[in-house]
Design a protein around this motif. Structure first.
Motif, short mmCIF file in Angstrom:
data_model
loop_
_atom_site.label_atom_id
_atom_site.label_comp_id
_atom_site.label_asym_id
_atom_site.label_seq_id
_atom_site.Cartn_x
_atom_site.Cartn_y
_atom_site.Cartn_z
N GLU A 69 -0.39 -1.96 8.22
CA GLU A 69 -0.80 -1.88 6.52
C GLU A 69 -0.33 -3.46 6.42
OE1 GLU A 69 -1.92 -0.03 3.92
OE2 GLU A 69 -3.11 1.09 6.04
N SER A 70 0.63 -4.33 7.13
CA SER A 70 1.12 -5.14 5.68
C SER A 70 0.32 -6.53 6.14
CB SER A 70 2.83 -5.80 7.20
OG SER A 70 3.14 -5.27 7.02
N ARG A 71 0.85 -7.37 4.52
CA ARG A 71 0.03 -7.95 4.74
C ARG A 71 1.09 -9.68 4.51
NH1 ARG A 71 0.29 -6.93 -1.63
NH2 ARG A 71 2.40 -6.55 -1.14
N SER A 95 0.58 -1.34 0.22
CA SER A 95 0.42 0.20 0.36
C SER A 95 0.61 1.23 0.04
CB SER A 95 -0.83 0.51 1.41
OG SER A 95 -0.37 -0.16 2.30
N VAL A 104 2.15 2.61 11.17
CA VAL A 104 1.76 2.20 9.94
C VAL A 104 2.21 1.39 8.87
CG1 VAL A 104 1.48 3.12 7.49
CG2 VAL A 104 1.43 4.93 9.72
N ASP A 108 3.70 -8.78 3.22
CA ASP A 108 4.72 -8.07 3.53
C ASP A 108 6.28 -8.65 4.04
OD1 ASP A 108 3.87 -5.73 1.45
OD2 ASP A 108 2.26 -5.58 2.97
N LYS A 144 0.29 4.17 1.67
CA LYS A 144 0.32 4.03 3.48
C LYS A 144 1.72 3.41 3.53
CE LYS A 144 -3.99 4.70 5.15
NZ LYS A 144 -5.12 4.62 5.60
N LEU A 145 2.52 1.99 3.23
CA LEU A 145 3.23 1.26 3.59
C LEU A 145 4.14 1.81 3.27
CD1 LEU A 145 3.77 -2.71 4.21
CD2 LEU A 145 4.87 -0.82 3.03
#
Ligand SMILES: [Zn+2]
Length: 372
Positions: free
Chosen positions: A297-299, A271, A293, A302, A273-274
């Motif tokens: 935002e981590s999947r 993202s 953040v 990530d 944001k990340l």
């Protein structure tokens, strides 16, 4: 899985005597075959050894001394000593063989280890080498600069292991080209590399990191401040400087800054944001807020970013990263929160190996097909 090992071709491969197709086939086999890579490593060690040998003619008496040693009869010795001469004979024969092979190898190496120039092909405009126009084609020698202006592009043949396309407004210098290391400097501009060699043969020096090829395709951009952006499209590339190392897989990017070195790798589709928070953490002294953040935002993917962040954070921050990573991809047995917070290298490596298949998103069937 493998059609045929490439032991027989390795010597010619090292000498650059294979045609492009054959060379590529050997390189692709090496990527997937540990056994042949080991053999290649042995050949490379031999070459490094040969590089350190001072050339000196063997004295004429050496061979006659060996012959005399071989001819010595054991009859004058005591019965107890009768066997050792046979052992010594074997050793002497082996030593003689080693001397002959080494001499041959040093001679061969002296002829083949010269820094051969790289071919440069004009793709558009007017690329120059050391300020001289190359016309349609040219040769880039060690120490020389290839320059492209705003309308020029050029292709570099990287010995027998790959190709580099140099984009407009770029400056590239050939630093070294030997069979165990091919190195260029990208001082400014952009390049795309396609390398089909085993890992760690091709290096690109930039003002703020060194890109180390691990069998792949990638682009590098260096701006006027010396900041670098790496984008990997196939395989893996490491960016290193001092003690910092970022391993970047296909689909990943990594930025560097002069005076700091490589930042933390991230995926293209992370993202925005990340990415913004990560830049703040890496280069602008951002701390807990930026980390919050990144964590939020981590999947799963990530975890690549989270794993690389660990050594650059303080202990409480590492605890937060551990908790998020463990929620995304469970650590394997033996990897503990305390160990990760204390940067236990064995645990960090073990967890990385667990996550690596997640990070390798490219279509592995292409490689399976290539490797037969
Ligand atoms: Zn093999």
């Amino acid at each position: 899985m493998f059609k045929k090992h490439v032991s027989r071709e390795l010597s010619a491969y090292c000498q650059g005597e294979l045609g492009p197709d054959e060379s590529r086939r050997v390189a692709e086999h090496l990527l997937g075959c540990r056994r042949c890579r080991k053999e290649l490593d042995l050949i490379k060690v031999g070459i490094q050894f040969a590089e350190q040998i001072v050339h000196a003619p063997a004295p004429a008496s050496l061979w006659s001394d060996i012959v005399a040693l071989l001819d010595r009869q054991p009859s004058a010795r005591s019965a107890k000593d009768r066997n050792p001469p046979r052992i010594w004979r074997t050793i002497a024969l082996t030593a003689a063989a080693v001397i002959v092979i080494s001499a041959g190898f040093v001679t061969w190496y002296a002829f083949h280890s010269k820094d051969a120039p790289w071919q440069v092909v004009n793709l558009s405009g007017n690329p120059t080498i050391n300020a001289g126009s190359i016309g349609g084609e040219g040769n880039l020698r060690v120490g020389e600069w290839l320059n492209t202006d705003g309308t020029s592009r050029a292709q570099l043949k990287v010995a027998n292991i790959g190709e580099v396309e140099v984009e407009p407004n770029s400056m590239v210098r050939l630093v070294k080209t030997q069979i165990n290391e091919h190195r260029i400097e990208l001082a400014r501009g952009s390049m795309q590399a396609r390398i089909w060699a085993p890992p760690k043969l091709f290096f690109v020096d930039t003002p703020s990191a060194v890109a180390v090829d691990h069998g792949c395709a990638y682009t590098l951009d260096v701006d006027d401040s010396g900041a670098t952006m790496l984008h990997v499209t196939m395989g893996w590339v490491a960016l290193v400087l001092g003690g910092r190392e970022s391993m970047v897989p296909a689909g990943g990017r990594c930025n560097t800054r002069p005076g700091i070195g490589p930042g933390t790798p991230y995926f293209d589709d992370a993202s925005d944001k990340l990415k913004t928070a990560l830049a703040s953490l890496d280069f602008e002294g951002g701390a807990n807020d930026a980390l919050s953040v990144v964590l939020a935002e981590s999947r799963n993917l990530d975890t690549l970013t989270l794993w690389h962040l660990l050594p650059h954070l303080n202990q409480p921050q590492r605890g937060r990263v551990y908790d998020r990573m463990a929620a995304l991809i469970s650590p394997p047995g033996g990897v503990t929160r305390e160990g990760v917070i204390n940067l236990d290298q064995r645990m960090l490596d073990g967890w990385r190996e667990e996550m690596r298949p997640t990070w390798q998103r490219e279509d592995r069937s292409i490689w399976k097909k290539l490797l037969g």
